[in-house]
Design an enzyme around this catalytic site. Structure first.
Site, short mmCIF file in Angstrom:
data_model
loop_
_atom_site.label_atom_id
_atom_site.label_comp_id
_atom_site.label_asym_id
_atom_site.label_seq_id
_atom_site.Cartn_x
_atom_site.Cartn_y
_atom_site.Cartn_z
CD GLN A 1 -2.29 1.23 2.90
OE1 GLN A 1 -1.54 1.09 3.85
NE2 GLN A 1 -3.57 1.47 3.03
N GLY A 2 0.75 2.08 -1.02
CA GLY A 2 1.54 3.31 -1.09
C GLY A 2 0.74 4.53 -0.67
CE1 TYR A 3 -3.68 3.93 0.20
CE2 TYR A 3 -4.61 4.60 2.30
CZ TYR A 3 -4.77 4.03 1.05
OH TYR A 3 -6.01 3.58 0.69
CB SER A 4 2.79 7.37 4.87
OG SER A 4 1.73 7.09 5.72
CB SER B 1 3.34 -2.65 5.25
OG SER B 1 2.90 -1.70 6.17
CD GLU C 1 -3.49 1.12 7.46
OE1 GLU C 1 -3.93 2.09 6.83
OE2 GLU C 1 -2.28 0.91 7.66
CD GLU D 1 -1.15 11.63 19.81
OE1 GLU D 1 -0.89 10.92 18.81
OE2 GLU D 1 -0.79 11.33 20.96
#
Lengths: 394, 369
Positions: free
Chosen positions: A131-134, A166, A249, A378
């Site tokens: 998964q390419g997110y951040s 990941s 997720e 947060e």
């Protein structure tokens, strides 16, 4: 009802005949979990055999439609299958982001061609997804991502960098958020694309964590061509899919908190540290902290049970998934911290058989990431404050 | 049993909520506090509660009840908590009713349960000795004398002691627990005004009782007393849930309105995170109270669960009401403002039949450590 009984009988005898003995042994390490892919990692050759046998019936994803290789089982049948697998202690045949994340997204947002192309290899464990997110500058504020996809007619050219991807070094394909437009608000202009990690221009570099393991990577894209048929949903509307998947997720990560061995932490402490004549743990202050942890674990499990029951009764999930992620991960951190108190010196070992290769210390350190990945605690509290409690922005 | 309310239960909850919000709400409590009725409660309201059948909801049909169960009872009690409703409902229905059903003799069940179900009698449970509830330290206050029993005890924190017609008195003799049903003329009652402004008192018993007042010692000593107390604590937790949720909702409402530094204070992250965390805890409270009520109805072993429910609600009700006062700031400290009523009620409920520490300890013991 009798149909279900027939199904149970058949399932039981099929599992008896087809689940290798070695796959009825509890999972002891990460290597025992089978993730599939072009170059699967295995601790035992039976892992692939077990996966192939289950995949042939679509039982790696029992509830997906048969048209895409799934088992086509009803909820009730899938429950029977789970129960029968649990009965003989059968391992899950295949665990992957394809099953838990991309699959549900494609079923909901993908077109027919995409479903037919990508779902069956997920079912069979042939393609492992990441998964390419951040990105380095888009963590909690994910929507400010900057990886660009330039329109070249029938394809895009992707440039940029992802982080905390990941198992990117082990994955065959990636589902990735890219920016196709930066003229509107930051949530607009994000698109959801799929591409092969073997495409020229893709490189990965593992990141070593404080726990010593490297489950995450930095991933670089340098003029990577991506065909437009691999755009999921509409161009510029990828944020909707991203949010849907984040919810998924968060539910997954929150379940870490429910994980526990056979003995409760309190019983483990009683074994290690002794009790007084009344049966109370001698370490009185620790006892009270453990009891509060156990209490919250019980209440959290009841909450999961209640929310599941409400969803089944058609009352919807809603913002509760944000509470799950927040509470489950904080609970897991508390558990790991208490485990150090209960085990003492033996929990601090890093290497060697005596310390079980530092299992407790490594798990403790790894747990610190639970409340960061998938949206920090947060951010989860921000979401609850704004969306559930209706409190205004600063 | 599923942790989701069915349609009938939702209807019951909503009708209780509607009725209490109209007739037995926080304003009514303030009037009661300022001018307490001589009986300790509003008899007209008690009559209406009885008319709606609430008193018999958890009593079986063979003894004049509706046999609907404790989930229904808990839903009503929770709404009473939200509204700070004053009535002898808990002491009569939840406490005395449960005690009689669990360890009364058949003759006592026949005599008292139909009256409780019809709202014809007000009863109270007299069990605590000294400043803390502690089952293990009840003094030996009962001795058999032929066919009768000499009972000499001072029972504290007896809710609704003032207006009660009869009492379930639990004590101990050399062989184990002993319990009796005594009538108001057989005891002396001292009014003990407590912080929540409800009727409560010390009951002094020094009397010789005949055998027909004795409750069934066998069921009492084979787990019946513990089960009865477990059920009562789950019911008290349901009221704590109502108190906590209402205090929280009022507080969040205030955060959305109050302005300081030119901004609504609810926009400050320091307050937002505390409110969101409390919201999460209250979701846990809702789930565990429902789990407790369902377990009672299913006849499950309540073991550590009841103490878990009470401890969790004790803990979070403290937090919800403390944060309620703090986040209201100065007006939260004033008598004119209602938020202070919730903190007072919460603590009395918590300390009835065991507080946070008592139940956390018991929960740990039941868990084997």
């Amino acid at each position: 009802m009798s149909d279900l009984n027939t199904f149970r009988t058949e399932t039981r005898s099929w599992l008896e005949a087809n689940c290798p003995e070695s796959m009825r042994v509890p999972i002891r390490s990460f290597e025992d979990i089978y993730n599939g892919g072009r170059n699967p990692e295995m601790s035992h050759p039976d892992q692939k055999i077990w996966c192939d046998r289950m995949a042939e019936r679509g039982w790696t994803v029992p509830e997906w439609p048969k048209a895409y290789g799934g088992g086509g089982l009803s909820k009730a049948e899938a429950k029977v299958l789970r129960e029968e697998m649990a009965r003989i202690g059968a391992r899950s045949p295949l665990d992957s982001f394809g099953i838990s994340m991309l699959g549900p997204a494609l079923l909901k947002f993908g077109n027919e061609d995409q479903k037919l192309e990508h779902l069956p290899p997920i079912v069979r464990g042939e393609i492992r997804w990441c998964q390419g997110y951040s990105e380095p500058n888009a963590g909690s504020d994910l929507a400010s991502l900057a990886t660009r996809a330039e329109d070249k007619g029938d394809h895009y050219i992707v440039n940029g960098q992802k982080i905390w991807t990941s198992y990117a070094d082990k994955a065959d394909w990636i589902f990735c958020l890219v920016r196709t437009d930066n003229t509107g608000s930051k949530h607009e202009g994000i698109s959801f694309v799929l591409f092969d990690m073997a495409t020229p221009g893709v490189t990965t570099r593992p990141i070593k964590l404080i726990s010593g393991s490297s489950p995450f990577c930095e991933t670089f894209f340098d003029d990577v061509p991506v065909l437009k048929k691999n755009l999921v949903g509409e161009e510029g509307k990828g944020w909707t899919i991203a949010k849907y998947l984040l919810t998924h997720e968060r539910e997954m990560i929150s379940s870490f908190g429910a994980a526990s061995g056979k003995k409760t932490l309190g019983q483990r402490a009683a074994d290690n540290m002794g009790t007084d004549a009344s049966g109370r743990l001698r370490a009185g202050t620790l006892r009270s902290v453990i009891a509060q942890y156990q209490l919250d674990t019980l209440a959290f499990a009841a909450t999961m049970e209640k929310v599941t029951a409400e969803a089944k009764a058609g009352q919807g999930l809603g913002p509760a998934s944000s509470i799950f992620k927040y509470y489950g991960t904080e609970l897991n951190k508390r558990r790991n911290e208490l485990l150090l108190s209960v085990e003492g010196e033996s929990a601090l070992g890093w290497d060697g058989e005596e310390y079980n290769e530092g299992e407790i210390a490594r798990a403790w350190l790894r747990s610190k990431g639970n409340s960061i990945e998938g949206g920090t605690s947060e951010v989860q509290l921000n979401i609850v404050a704004k969306r559930v409690l209706g409190l205004p922005d600063a | 049993m599923s942790l989701v309310l069915n349609e009938e239960e939702i209807m019951l909850r909503d009708s209780a909520a509607g009725f209490l919000a109209e007739t037995a709400n926080v304003d009514a409590f303030r009037k009661h506090r300022d001018n307490p009725p001589p009986a300790g409660f509003d008899q007209a309201l008690w009559g209406s509660i009885a008319e709606m059948g609430w008193c018999g909801i958890a009593i079986d049909e063979a003894h004049g009840g509706l046999g609907y169960g404790f989930t229904g009872l808990g839903l009503i009690i929770e709404q009473m908590g939200k509204n700070l409703t004053v009535s002898p409902f808990n002491s009569t229905v939840l406490m005395a009713g449960t005690a009689i059903a669990q360890f009364g003799t058949e003759a006592q069940k026949q005599e008292w349960l139909p009256k409780i179900a019809a709202g014809e009698v007000v009863m109270a449970l007299a069990i605590q000795e000294g400043s803390h509830f502690d089952l293990d330290s009840l003094s030996t206050s009962v001795s058999a004398q032929g066919d009768s029993f000499a009972v000499k005890a001072e029972k504290r924190q007896v809710l609704d002691a003032i207006g009660a017609d009869a009492y379930v008195v639990v004590g101990k003799d050399v062989s184990g627990y002993q319990a009796f049903i005594v009538t108001a003329d057989q005891v002396s009652v001292q009014d003990q005004s407590m912080v929540d402004a409800r009727s409560s008192g010390t009951v002094v018993i020094d009397i010789s009782l005949s055998a027909d007042a004795q409750m069934d010692p066998q069921s009492l000593n084979s787990g019946g007393l513990e089960r009865a107390l477990d059920i009562m604590n789950i019911g008290l937790a349901a009221e704590l849930l109502g108190v906590s949720v209402e205090a929280f909702e009022r507080t969040v409402g205030y955060l959305r309105e109050r302005k300081q530094f030119g901004k609504v204070i609810g926009s400050f992250q320091g307050l937002q995170h505390r409110a969101a965390d409390l919201f999460a805890e209250l979701e846990l409270c809702k789930a565990i109270v429902l789990k407790g009520l369902r377990a009672v109805d299913a006849g499950d072993d309540l073991g550590g669960l009841a103490s878990a429910v009470k401890a969790k609600l004790a803990q979070i009700s403290q937090r919800a009401t403390n944060e309620g006062v703090q986040m209201h700031g100065g007006i939260g400290m004033t008598d004119e403002y209602d938020i202070g009523f919730f903190i007072k009620r919460a603590r009395v409920l918590e300390h009835t039949l065991g507080d946070f520490h008592y139940h956390l300890d018991r929960y740990a013991l039941q868990g084997g450590y």
